[in-house]
Design a protein around this motif. Structure first.
Motif, PDB file in Angstrom:
ATOM      1  N   ALA A  23       0.857  -1.184   0.000  1.00  0.00           N
ATOM      2  CA  ALA A  23       0.000   0.000   0.000  1.00  0.00           C
ATOM      3  C   ALA A  23       0.892   1.233   0.000  1.00  0.00           C
ATOM      4  O   ALA A  23       1.721   1.391   0.897  1.00  0.00           O
ATOM      5  CB  ALA A  23      -0.918  -0.003   1.218  1.00  0.00           C
ATOM      6  N   GLN A  24       0.712   2.095  -0.988  1.00  0.00           N
ATOM      7  CA  GLN A  24       1.586   3.249  -1.178  1.00  0.00           C
ATOM      8  C   GLN A  24       0.722   4.498  -1.311  1.00  0.00           C
ATOM      9  O   GLN A  24      -0.069   4.609  -2.250  1.00  0.00           O
ATOM     10  CB  GLN A  24       2.443   3.038  -2.427  1.00  0.00           C
ATOM     11  CG  GLN A  24       3.279   1.754  -2.339  1.00  0.00           C
ATOM     12  CD  GLN A  24       3.822   1.296  -3.675  1.00  0.00           C
ATOM     13  OE1 GLN A  24       3.208   1.523  -4.709  1.00  0.00           O
ATOM     14  NE2 GLN A  24       4.957   0.641  -3.656  1.00  0.00           N
ATOM     15  N   PRO A  25       0.843   5.446  -0.391  1.00  0.00           N
ATOM     16  CA  PRO A  25      -0.123   6.541  -0.296  1.00  0.00           C
ATOM     17  C   PRO A  25      -0.095   7.571  -1.415  1.00  0.00           C
ATOM     18  O   PRO A  25      -1.087   8.238  -1.644  1.00  0.00           O
ATOM     19  CB  PRO A  25       0.217   7.196   1.045  1.00  0.00           C
ATOM     20  CG  PRO A  25       1.648   6.829   1.289  1.00  0.00           C
ATOM     21  CD  PRO A  25       1.814   5.470   0.714  1.00  0.00           C
ATOM     22  N   ASP A  26       1.025   7.718  -2.114  1.00  0.00           N
ATOM     23  CA  ASP A  26       1.070   8.773  -3.127  1.00  0.00           C
ATOM     24  C   ASP A  26       1.991   8.371  -4.261  1.00  0.00           C
ATOM     25  O   ASP A  26       3.209   8.535  -4.187  1.00  0.00           O
ATOM     26  CB  ASP A  26       1.542  10.092  -2.508  1.00  0.00           C
ATOM     27  CG  ASP A  26       1.551  11.241  -3.519  1.00  0.00           C
ATOM     28  OD1 ASP A  26       1.060  11.033  -4.647  1.00  0.00           O
ATOM     29  OD2 ASP A  26       2.035  12.326  -3.175  1.00  0.00           O
ATOM     30  N   MET A  27       1.426   7.836  -5.335  1.00  0.00           N
ATOM     31  CA  MET A  27       2.209   7.374  -6.489  1.00  0.00           C
ATOM     32  C   MET A  27       1.864   8.159  -7.746  1.00  0.00           C
ATOM     33  O   MET A  27       1.975   7.669  -8.866  1.00  0.00           O
ATOM     34  CB  MET A  27       1.951   5.877  -6.717  1.00  0.00           C
ATOM     35  CG  MET A  27       2.338   4.996  -5.550  1.00  0.00           C
ATOM     36  SD  MET A  27       4.104   5.069  -5.168  1.00  0.00           S
ATOM     37  CE  MET A  27       4.770   4.267  -6.611  1.00  0.00           C
TER      38      MET A  27
END
Length: 430
Positions: free
Chosen positions: A334-338
């Motif tokens: 899970a990556q908040p800002d891509m």
């Protein structure tokens, strides 16, 4: 080994600590975005790199009594029981150049060998200080590197042995020392053993987050070089002696001083006083609870599955599940800002768009860790604003071992439901 190549290689090694070979050549979207995202964090934090497996190592040299001529090649070795540098006296935190830190490194290496092709970066280098070279004791040339950096508060993953479900290694031990914790790892450059290159490392982390990391290989380069000896040059006791040597005390103090001098307004990539972390395009975004990824994954697994193993670190988690027909590995990132790599990860025509604007891509492909008959099913999603959740499932409990079943335990529909669940939104702290 050129400095930039060394930086990139050590960065990939760091990521492996998190996800069993999440390197740039894996070809999986789970890797590609994480590598791009991590690289940006690295520059902001001024410490080289983060799992490595292990890091674009940050080494701080020191001046004064620890100059090159003082230690030279005849530095008196410390006992393997020496106290970790975190509890040593408090020397000057003055910055030093690359030559000084390289002198310390040379002086602590076993006297029967010499360091060739040595390179170093001083404390003023934007990529962070480090030292590396090729150690030659007449038994075969071996790449070595060492560095120091400051871990994020509460991040103890650097001295935790990798999960056997994700990483095939020969041995790994941990030991509590006064003021810190030591890990000795004996594994391989590639967990799937696609090459015979071994990677042995000693990582020492003090109670206040200072990390010293020594890496050695049984080849003259980390990647792309033929194996030159059976094992890396330093046995576990020797690696422990090097990383616990009190000569590192002023080095660690310099790293501590550098960390304390960072601005607190979020400019260095850490949360500011408002509690918000800056987005990679400079805008503010909600703080992200990466530690909640694992419990969220476990809560979303179908109830009929039995979980036999679980683990992970910040923003990454995995579980080994079984529906009675064989073990199956499930992992999530899970990556908040891509937003800055969204176009690369989700090119036009390669995804569907849900009513809420979430883009979804589905992939079915062979496994990439060498296990015979292994398949990998992936659902990759990104929400408006760049919040990405990517889930993969395998038809084996361990990627680098043969398949244990025909298909993963979760269907593509189940993976899609998991990746698009509203529960992931709760990890964004407003």
């Amino acid at each position: 080994m050129p400095a930039e190549e060394n930086f990139e290689g050590e960065f990939a090694l760091a990521l492996r600590r998190t996800g069993d070979g999440f390197t740039a050549d894996d070809g999986d979207g789970l890797v590609a975005g994480g590598l791009a995202r991590g690289r940006r964090r690295v520059v902001r934090r001024r410490v080289g790199t983060v799992t490595g497996s292990v890091l674009a190592l940050a080494l701080v040299g020191v001046g004064g009594a620890y100059a090159t001529d003082t230690l030279g090649g005849g530095a008196e070795p410390a006992s393997v029981a020496a106290a970790p540098p975190a509890v040593a006296g408090k020397p000057s935190a003055a910055p030093v150049d690359a030559d000084a830190l390289l002198g310390i490194f040379r002086g602590l290496l076993p006297a029967e060998g010499r360091l060739e092709d040595a390179q170093a970066r001083g404390t003023a280098d934007p990529f962070g200080p480090m030292a590396s070279g090729v150690y030659d004791d007449g038994q075969g040339k071996a790449a070595v590197s060492i560095g120091f950096f400051h871990a994020s508060p509460g991040d103890e993953g650097f001295t935790q042995c990798p999960d056997k479900a994700l990483n095939a290694y020969d041995a790994c031990t941990t030991e509590d020392l006064p003021g810190g914790r030591l890990m000795i790892y004996q594994g391989y450059e590639y967990p799937d053993r696609r090459e015979d290159t071994k990677n042995w490392r000693a990582t020492l982390q003090s109670d206040d987050g200072l990390v010293l990391d020594l890496n050695t290989w049984n080849a003259p380069a980390q990647k792309g070089a033929a194996v030159s000896r059976t094992d890396p040059p330093f046995p576990p006791a020797e690696m422990k002696r090097i990383v616990t040597h009190t000569a590192w005390a002023p080095v660690l103090e310099a790293v501590r001083h550098q960390e304390e001098g960072k601005p607190e307004d979020g400019a260095s990539g850490s949360p500011g006083k408002s509690g918000q972390a800056p987005g990679r395009d400079g805008s503010a975004t909600a703080a992200f609870n990466g530690a909640a990824v694992r419990p969220t994954l476990l809560s979303l697994l179908p109830k009929e599955l039995t979980v036999s193993d679980k683990g992970g670190q910040d923003e990454y988690a995995y579980a080994v599940v079984d529906d009675g027909e064989g073990k199956s590995l499930v992992q999530v990132n899970a990556q908040p800002d891509m937003r800055d790599v969204e176009g690369e990860l989700f090119p036009e025509g390669a995804y569907e768009t849900l009513p809420d604007g979430t883009k979804v891509t589905v992939r079915q492909q062979p496994g990439e860790k060498g296990g015979e008959g292994v398949v990998m099913w992936t659902v990759d999603t990104i929400r408006p604003g760049g919040y990405r959740v990517v889930v993969s499932a395998f038809n084996t409990g361990v990627q680098h071992e043969p398949a244990t079943r025909a298909e993963p335990a979760l269907s593509l529909d189940q993976l899609k439901a998991l990746a698009t669940s509203e529960k992931w939104l709760k990890l964004m702290k407003k």
